[in-house]
Design a protein around this motif. Sequence first.
Motif, PDB file in Angstrom:
ATOM      1  N   ARG A  58       0.816  -1.289  -0.029  1.00 39.10           N
ATOM      2  CA  ARG A  58       0.024  -0.021   0.109  1.00 39.10           C
ATOM      3  C   ARG A  58       0.891   1.189  -0.133  1.00 39.10           C
ATOM      4  NH1 ARG A  58      -3.218  -3.268   3.559  1.00 39.10           N
ATOM      5  NH2 ARG A  58      -2.138  -2.371   5.511  1.00 39.10           N
ATOM      6  N   HIS A  59       2.215   1.108   0.457  1.00 42.54           N
ATOM      7  CA  HIS A  59       2.848   2.500   0.755  1.00 42.54           C
ATOM      8  C   HIS A  59       4.291   2.393   0.129  1.00 42.54           C
ATOM      9  CE1 HIS A  59      -0.641   3.931   3.343  1.00 42.54           C
ATOM     10  NE2 HIS A  59      -0.665   2.719   3.808  1.00 42.54           N
ATOM     11  N   ARG A  60       4.584   1.498  -0.617  1.00 38.02           N
ATOM     12  CA  ARG A  60       5.956   1.096  -1.078  1.00 38.02           C
ATOM     13  C   ARG A  60       6.760   2.456  -1.232  1.00 38.02           C
ATOM     14  NH1 ARG A  60       4.694  -2.285  -4.399  1.00 38.02           N
ATOM     15  NH2 ARG A  60       5.146  -4.179  -3.171  1.00 38.02           N
ATOM     16  N   ASP A  61       6.191   3.392  -2.093  1.00 40.47           N
ATOM     17  CA  ASP A  61       7.053   4.363  -2.475  1.00 40.47           C
ATOM     18  C   ASP A  61       7.511   5.359  -1.202  1.00 40.47           C
ATOM     19  OD1 ASP A  61       7.069   3.620  -5.305  1.00 40.47           O
ATOM     20  OD2 ASP A  61       5.382   5.229  -5.677  1.00 40.47           O
ATOM     21  N   ALA A  62       6.455   5.270  -0.266  1.00 42.46           N
ATOM     22  CA  ALA A  62       6.806   6.191   0.852  1.00 42.46           C
ATOM     23  C   ALA A  62       7.718   5.553   1.690  1.00 42.46           C
ATOM     24  CB  ALA A  62       5.447   6.504   1.628  1.00 42.46           C
ATOM     25  N   PHE A  63       7.644   4.172   1.786  1.00 41.24           N
ATOM     26  CA  PHE A  63       8.890   3.466   2.721  1.00 41.24           C
ATOM     27  C   PHE A  63       9.997   3.951   2.124  1.00 41.24           C
ATOM     28  CE2 PHE A  63       5.240   0.494   4.598  1.00 41.24           C
ATOM     29  CZ  PHE A  63       5.687   0.590   5.883  1.00 41.24           C
ATOM     30  N   LEU A  64      10.244   3.303   0.864  1.00 45.31           N
ATOM     31  CA  LEU A  64      11.470   3.483   0.188  1.00 45.31           C
ATOM     32  C   LEU A  64      12.021   4.952   0.408  1.00 45.31           C
ATOM     33  CD1 LEU A  64      10.846   1.455  -3.090  1.00 45.31           C
ATOM     34  CD2 LEU A  64      12.467   1.002  -1.274  1.00 45.31           C
ATOM     35  N   LYS A  65      11.174   5.989   0.037  1.00 47.79           N
ATOM     36  CA  LYS A  65      11.873   7.387   0.261  1.00 47.79           C
ATOM     37  C   LYS A  65      12.220   7.460   1.552  1.00 47.79           C
ATOM     38  CE  LYS A  65      10.536  12.004  -0.703  1.00 47.79           C
ATOM     39  NZ  LYS A  65      10.956  12.805   0.515  1.00 47.79           N
ATOM     40  N   MET A  66      11.395   7.282   2.756  1.00 48.75           N
ATOM     41  CA  MET A  66      11.868   7.269   3.962  1.00 48.75           C
ATOM     42  C   MET A  66      13.400   6.485   4.245  1.00 48.75           C
ATOM     43  SD  MET A  66       9.924   6.502   7.473  1.00 48.75           S
ATOM     44  CE  MET A  66       8.498   7.595   7.388  1.00 48.75           C
ATOM     45  N   ILE A  67      13.136   5.380   3.979  1.00 49.38           N
ATOM     46  CA  ILE A  67      14.554   4.311   4.149  1.00 49.38           C
ATOM     47  C   ILE A  67      15.518   4.847   3.402  1.00 49.38           C
ATOM     48  CG2 ILE A  67      15.416   2.103   3.718  1.00 49.38           C
ATOM     49  CD1 ILE A  67      12.508   1.034   3.740  1.00 49.38           C
ATOM     50  N   ARG A  68      15.643   5.429   2.401  1.00 48.72           N
ATOM     51  CA  ARG A  68      16.822   5.947   1.712  1.00 48.72           C
ATOM     52  C   ARG A  68      17.007   7.350   2.099  1.00 48.72           C
ATOM     53  NH1 ARG A  68      14.134   4.013  -4.024  1.00 48.72           N
ATOM     54  NH2 ARG A  68      15.103   1.966  -4.113  1.00 48.72           N
ATOM     55  N   GLU A  69      16.409   8.236   2.621  1.00 48.40           N
ATOM     56  CA  GLU A  69      16.696   9.518   2.756  1.00 48.40           C
ATOM     57  C   GLU A  69      16.785   9.849   4.396  1.00 48.40           C
ATOM     58  OE1 GLU A  69      13.825  12.105   1.300  1.00 48.40           O
ATOM     59  OE2 GLU A  69      14.107  11.607  -1.066  1.00 48.40           O
ATOM     60  N   ASP A  70      16.156   9.054   5.180  1.00 43.97           N
ATOM     61  CA  ASP A  70      16.101   9.458   6.717  1.00 43.97           C
ATOM     62  C   ASP A  70      16.474   8.346   7.613  1.00 43.97           C
ATOM     63  OD1 ASP A  70      14.994  12.117   5.998  1.00 43.97           O
ATOM     64  OD2 ASP A  70      13.203  10.951   5.854  1.00 43.97           O
ATOM     65  N   LEU A  71      16.450   7.258   7.220  1.00 40.38           N
ATOM     66  CA  LEU A  71      16.380   6.145   8.412  1.00 40.38           C
ATOM     67  C   LEU A  71      17.978   5.322   8.457  1.00 40.38           C
ATOM     68  CD1 LEU A  71      13.256   4.102   7.791  1.00 40.38           C
ATOM     69  CD2 LEU A  71      13.807   6.414   9.430  1.00 40.38           C
ATOM     70  N   ASP A  72      18.384   5.095   9.715  1.00 44.02           N
ATOM     71  CA  ASP A  72      19.529   4.459   9.858  1.00 44.02           C
ATOM     72  C   ASP A  72      19.437   2.846  10.099  1.00 44.02           C
ATOM     73  OD1 ASP A  72      21.066   7.024  10.593  1.00 44.02           O
ATOM     74  OD2 ASP A  72      19.365   7.092  11.649  1.00 44.02           O
ATOM     75  N   LEU A  73      18.351   2.264  10.451  1.00 39.84           N
ATOM     76  CA  LEU A  73      17.940   0.982  10.943  1.00 39.84           C
ATOM     77  C   LEU A  73      16.712   0.472  10.079  1.00 39.84           C
ATOM     78  CD1 LEU A  73      18.454  -1.607  12.368  1.00 39.84           C
ATOM     79  CD2 LEU A  73      17.771  -0.527  14.324  1.00 39.84           C
ATOM     80  N   LEU A  74      16.641  -0.630   9.503  1.00 42.21           N
ATOM     81  CA  LEU A  74      15.577  -1.221   8.967  1.00 42.21           C
ATOM     82  C   LEU A  74      15.216  -2.489   9.321  1.00 42.21           C
ATOM     83  CD1 LEU A  74      13.425  -1.493   6.746  1.00 42.21           C
ATOM     84  CD2 LEU A  74      14.931  -2.309   5.116  1.00 42.21           C
ATOM     85  N   PHE A  75      13.968  -2.802   9.986  1.00 36.92           N
ATOM     86  CA  PHE A  75      13.566  -4.037  10.539  1.00 36.92           C
ATOM     87  C   PHE A  75      12.635  -4.626   9.739  1.00 36.92           C
ATOM     88  CE2 PHE A  75      14.722  -2.114  14.761  1.00 36.92           C
ATOM     89  CZ  PHE A  75      15.645  -3.261  15.319  1.00 36.92           C
ATOM     90  N   ALA A  76      12.744  -6.040   9.339  1.00 36.72           N
ATOM     91  CA  ALA A  76      11.736  -6.410   8.460  1.00 36.72           C
ATOM     92  C   ALA A  76      11.783  -8.051   8.502  1.00 36.72           C
ATOM     93  CB  ALA A  76      12.046  -6.077   6.962  1.00 36.72           C
ATOM     94  N   ASN A  77      10.727  -8.778   7.943  1.00 37.64           N
ATOM     95  CA  ASN A  77      10.992 -10.109   7.683  1.00 37.64           C
ATOM     96  C   ASN A  77      11.059 -10.472   6.300  1.00 37.64           C
ATOM     97  OD1 ASN A  77       8.405 -10.596   6.520  1.00 37.64           O
ATOM     98  ND2 ASN A  77       7.403 -11.063   8.500  1.00 37.64           N
TER      99      ASN A  77
END
Length: 329
Positions: free
Chosen positions: A197-216
């Motif tokens: 539902r929010h792929r583009d928003a997730f990717l933008k945030m991860i690439r520009e703002d985040l230091d750690l990503l949790f996922a399965n």
Amino acid sequence: MKSHQVTGIGNALVDVIAPVQDAFLAEHGVEKGIMTLIDRPRAAELYGHMGPATEISGGSGANTIAGLAALGDRTAYVGKVKDDQLGAIFAHDLRAQGATYDTPLAPADHEAETGRCMVMVSPDGERSMNTYLGVSEFLAPSDIDEALMAGSEWLYLEGYRFDGPESHQAFARAISACKSAGGRASVTLSDPFCVDRHRDAFLKMIREDLDLLFANEHELMSLYKAPTLSAALEAARADCALVACTVGERGAIILHGQDTIEVPATATKVLDATGAGDLFAAGFFHGLVSGRDLAACGRMGCIAAGEIISHYGARPEADLKALFSAAGL
């Protein structure tokens, strides 16, 4: 030293957990193994058909923060509940774990109620979640205390919270306040369908703002539309400095720069998989803020996840510190 080590933002929900047979899921149109958003009438309908249930304060990000608070870490949580019975229970339970919870309650006359998640647990331990977000959906930028964010070493964002009219703006305000004060930010993807539902928003945030990503593994492959986990991992490695990916009974894979660390799962009989990823994040963060190496962080995450899937509910029942100690951590 900042006042809080980890501050979480997420959907403040009460979990209504009941064992069901797979036939129940088919009969009532529940898709197995995923989270589906529902409205209040659907929540009432499912509750009426479910057998005896256990009501436990939940919410993915809140579970992580509760786990960290139980470990003695300095935590805070932001999530919206109504000034009603379930809302009071949610706030009480989180404070009882030792977390700071200062978000004002929504007015008692708000048309939405405190959110709840109907968790139907199959005999194989798989959980199928139907979630009525209630007032939690309306978390707004005005609910973000910038001073709290600035006083946090880490910000932990719940991916499920992307479903809401002002969620993205609220996250942006929180990230800006935290990182401007020298803090770091993380997100958990939460669910493959949430990612869709929010792929583009997730990717933008991860690439520009985040230091750690949790996922399965399923969430990560969904994020990158990758045909294999290996391809998804390499894409994530390029986008985020630190990645912690759980891979079910195989444990977890940690990526840091060009380093890849594989951590085995903790052998446990699965009763209820609810909260496994949430408590993995709690164990991992506990190691991180304690200055442990990434292999130890991963092992702590797997031990905490193993504890949570051994019983109903997504809040720890055993002493996690004692379990870490017994494992030599």
